[in-house]
Enzyme design. Structure first.
Site, PDB file in Angstrom:
ATOM      1  N   ASP A  23      -5.652   7.003  -1.296  1.00 57.16           N
ATOM      2  CA  ASP A  23      -6.466   5.804  -1.074  1.00 57.16           C
ATOM      3  C   ASP A  23      -7.060   5.303  -2.380  1.00 57.16           C
ATOM      4  O   ASP A  23      -7.014   4.105  -2.694  1.00 57.16           O
ATOM      5  CB  ASP A  23      -7.603   6.105  -0.091  1.00 57.16           C
ATOM      6  CG  ASP A  23      -7.093   6.723   1.191  1.00 57.16           C
ATOM      7  OD1 ASP A  23      -5.887   6.632   1.442  1.00 57.16           O
ATOM      8  OD2 ASP A  23      -7.906   7.313   1.928  1.00 57.16           O
ATOM      9  N   LEU A  74      -8.500   2.195   7.146  1.00 59.58           N
ATOM     10  CA  LEU A  74      -8.121   1.255   6.084  1.00 59.58           C
ATOM     11  C   LEU A  74      -8.941   1.497   4.808  1.00 59.58           C
ATOM     12  O   LEU A  74      -9.035   0.633   3.942  1.00 59.58           O
ATOM     13  CB  LEU A  74      -8.287  -0.197   6.566  1.00 59.58           C
ATOM     14  CG  LEU A  74      -7.457  -0.560   7.809  1.00 59.58           C
ATOM     15  CD1 LEU A  74      -7.758  -1.977   8.276  1.00 59.58           C
ATOM     16  CD2 LEU A  74      -5.955  -0.404   7.540  1.00 59.58           C
TER      17      LEU A  74
HETATM   18  C1  GLA Z   1      -6.993   9.686   4.681  1.00 56.15           C
HETATM   19  C2  GLA Z   1      -7.163  10.414   3.351  1.00 56.15           C
HETATM   20  C3  GLA Z   1      -5.928  10.266   2.479  1.00 56.15           C
HETATM   21  C4  GLA Z   1      -4.661  10.642   3.233  1.00 56.15           C
HETATM   22  C5  GLA Z   1      -4.617   9.936   4.586  1.00 56.15           C
HETATM   23  C6  GLA Z   1      -3.475  10.414   5.444  1.00 56.15           C
HETATM   24  O1  GLA Z   1      -6.946   8.321   4.466  1.00 56.15           O
HETATM   25  O2  GLA Z   1      -8.282   9.902   2.670  1.00 56.15           O
HETATM   26  O3  GLA Z   1      -6.068  11.040   1.305  1.00 56.15           O
HETATM   27  O4  GLA Z   1      -4.552  12.028   3.356  1.00 56.15           O
HETATM   28  O5  GLA Z   1      -5.802  10.113   5.328  1.00 56.15           O
HETATM   29  O6  GLA Z   1      -2.265  10.076   4.883  1.00 56.15           O
END
Ligand code: GLA
Length: 355
Positions: A165, A118
């Site tokens: 994110d 998260l």
């Molecule tokens: C992690 C990475 C993101 C993305 C997700 C998978 O959260 O930080 O950049 O690649 O995994 O979707």
């Protein structure tokens, strides 16, 4: 405990600035933010509270309620493989871009579980960068903060993540999602469904961003990019697929996930905008199947949790985030939420409710 109270207790003074930064849940579009895809993450009501006072020297002190310890460092330190690296890296980069001129005292309290997929780490980085930017005379916008936060993870921590994110956390508010084109960072803010809840259940399987699994998938995608001669795996042509198929079944499956996940995300954005939640739910479940079978980033216990979530009445469910552990997100009618959650958790004693 609030981060202000934690700050007062730790440093015996009140902080100069304080903020709340949300975590994020990805609704659909997994592992394609570094492969040219569309993603649909939403900011959460749960997140990280940060209180901070800049210092006149180069020292850094960081307190976190989750670890209940104070780490003492300075701005010339490199990453130490501890939880405090995210805060340290943020202060180092805040100095690089002129948001700060020296160290800081920081207190962090959180309502987000760690290792849940998260984005507690990105929330911490974005939060510290925004706080220090606001203290400086520099102008900044949410997208440049997201780009700088990604640099902290890629360059300082050594985590080869994409930009999803940081963009979700920096550019939207809790309760809203962003349809983000990771090729050019254009995005549209999308409202979440009215009568459905996006429930987040932790599987009880813990993961670390730095455990090497994410890196392995990223490296496989880098090989695909080398073979096809460009970075946009999500838009690979049929001929490029044939080329790949002759080389490796694994790589072919990873690429198939990227292409199908990108297409699913486009359809899911359309469905959610049209209020077609059953369709949205089906696409979530298809996304899980692709993560399980093609990208191979799930675990049997998480597959069972997703299956039960659906059998008990969710319109769709999927693993969310980097994978190999962490949370599932399930779309469930609000009026059925409580009984659904109770039944699901009783079938999965290791799992627990997050939101
Ligand atoms: C992690 C990475 C993101 C993305 C997700 C998978 O959260 O930080 O950049 O690649 O995994 O979707």
């Amino acid at each position: 405990m609030s981060s202000n109270l934690a700050f007062k207790k730790t440093y015996n003074s009140m902080p100069e600035v304080t903020s709340f930064t949300p975590g994020r849940v990805n609704l659909i579009g997994e592992h394609i933010d570094y492969n040219g895809g569309m993603v649909l993450p939403a900011a959460l009501e749960k997140g990280i509270f940060i209180s901070l006072t800049p210092r006149n020297d180069n020292n850094i002190r960081i307190y976190s309620d989750q670890f209940d310890e104070i780490i003492e460092l300075n701005i010339n330190n490199t990453a130490t493989s501890k939880w405090s690296d995210y805060a340290l890296g943020s202060i180092v980069y805040a100095n690089k871009v002129g948001f700060l001129n020296g160290g800081a005292d920081i207190a962090i309290t959180t309502t987000l579980p760690l290792g849940a997929g998260l984005s507690s780490s990105s929330a911490l980085i974005v939060g510290i960068l925004k706080l220090t930017a606001s203290l400086s005379k520099k102008t900044f916008d949410n997208i440049s903060i997201a780009i700088l936060a990604k640099r902290v993870e890629n360059e300082f921590i050594g985590m080869p993540c994409g930009i999803m994110d940081q963009m979700a956390i920096s550019c939207t508010d809790p309760g809203k999602a962003i349809a983000l084109d990771t090729k050019n960072l254009s995005f549209e803010v999308i409202s979440l469904p009215k009568y459905h809840h996006m429930a987040i259940i932790h599987s009880g399987e813990y993961r670390l961003n730095t455990d090497g699994n994410f890196k392995k998938r990223k490296e496989e995608c880098d090989i695909i990019k080398e073979i096809i001669g460009h970075n946009d795996i999500c838009s690979m042509s049929d001929n490029e697929f044939i080329l790949l198929k002759n080389i490796s079944t694994d790589l072919n499956q990873r690429a198939r996930h990227c292409v199908s996940e990108h297409q699913r995300t486009l359809r899911a954005i359309k469905a959610i905008k049209e209020g077609n939640i059953p369709k949205f739910g089906l696409l979530m479940t298809e996304s899980h199947n692709s993560m399980r079978d093609d990208f191979k980033m799930s675990l049997p216990s998480i597959d069972n949790l997703v299956n039960d979530a659906i059998h008990l009445g969710a319109v769709g469910a999927r693993l969310t985030g980097g994978g190999f552990g962490g949370c599932i997100v399930a779309c469930i009618l609000k009026e059925n939420l409580e009984s659904w959650r109770q039944k699901l958790l009783s079938l999965h004693p290791k799992a627990f409710n997050v939101i």
